[in-house]
Motif scaffolding. Structure first.
Motif, PDB file in Angstrom:
ATOM      1  N   UNK A 164       0.833  -1.210   0.000  1.00  0.00           N
ATOM      2  CA  UNK A 164       0.000   0.000   0.000  1.00  0.00           C
ATOM      3  C   UNK A 164       0.863   1.254   0.000  1.00  0.00           C
ATOM      4  N   UNK A 165       1.936   1.241   0.774  1.00  0.00           N
ATOM      5  CA  UNK A 165       2.841   2.396   0.817  1.00  0.00           C
ATOM      6  C   UNK A 165       3.474   2.625  -0.550  1.00  0.00           C
ATOM      7  N   UNK A 166       3.894   1.570  -1.224  1.00  0.00           N
ATOM      8  CA  UNK A 166       4.495   1.707  -2.552  1.00  0.00           C
ATOM      9  C   UNK A 166       3.494   2.256  -3.565  1.00  0.00           C
ATOM     10  N   UNK A 167       2.249   1.802  -3.491  1.00  0.00           N
ATOM     11  CA  UNK A 167       1.225   2.290  -4.413  1.00  0.00           C
ATOM     12  C   UNK A 167       0.954   3.772  -4.183  1.00  0.00           C
ATOM     13  N   UNK A 168       0.869   4.173  -2.930  1.00  0.00           N
ATOM     14  CA  UNK A 168       0.632   5.591  -2.611  1.00  0.00           C
ATOM     15  C   UNK A 168       1.802   6.440  -3.084  1.00  0.00           C
ATOM     16  N   UNK A 169       3.024   5.975  -2.855  1.00  0.00           N
ATOM     17  CA  UNK A 169       4.205   6.734  -3.295  1.00  0.00           C
ATOM     18  C   UNK A 169       4.220   6.876  -4.819  1.00  0.00           C
ATOM     19  N   UNK A 170       3.884   5.815  -5.541  1.00  0.00           N
ATOM     20  CA  UNK A 170       3.855   5.881  -7.003  1.00  0.00           C
ATOM     21  C   UNK A 170       2.799   6.882  -7.476  1.00  0.00           C
ATOM     22  N   UNK A 171       1.641   6.894  -6.818  1.00  0.00           N
ATOM     23  CA  UNK A 171       0.587   7.834  -7.197  1.00  0.00           C
ATOM     24  C   UNK A 171       1.017   9.273  -6.946  1.00  0.00           C
ATOM     25  N   UNK A 172       1.642   9.525  -5.810  1.00  0.00           N
ATOM     26  CA  UNK A 172       2.092  10.884  -5.483  1.00  0.00           C
ATOM     27  C   UNK A 172       3.171  11.339  -6.458  1.00  0.00           C
TER      28      UNK A 172
END
Length: 56
Positions: free
Chosen positions: A13-21
């Motif tokens: 989840x953290x990786x997905x959020x970072x990619x989106x940001x």
């Protein structure tokens, strides 16, 4: 869920959020590159990969 599974899900989840940001920031800083599928099609054509988006 086991503890390691929870850690995996949280990490994902953290990786997905970072990619989106980062993606949003890139699109904001480079608006000329964010015109979507047409730009991708042009990029594929210039790199001789038109077979990836063949027309029917």
């Amino acid at each position: 869920m086991t503890e390691s599974m929870i850690g995996f899900v949280v990490g994902l989840a953290v990786l997905i959020v970072m990619a989106a940001v980062l993606g949003r920031r890139y699109r904001r800083d480079h608006p000329e590159n964010s015109d979507g599928p047409a730009k991708m099609r042009e990029w594929l054509d210039t790199h001789h990969m038109s077979w990836l988006h063949h027309k029917h």
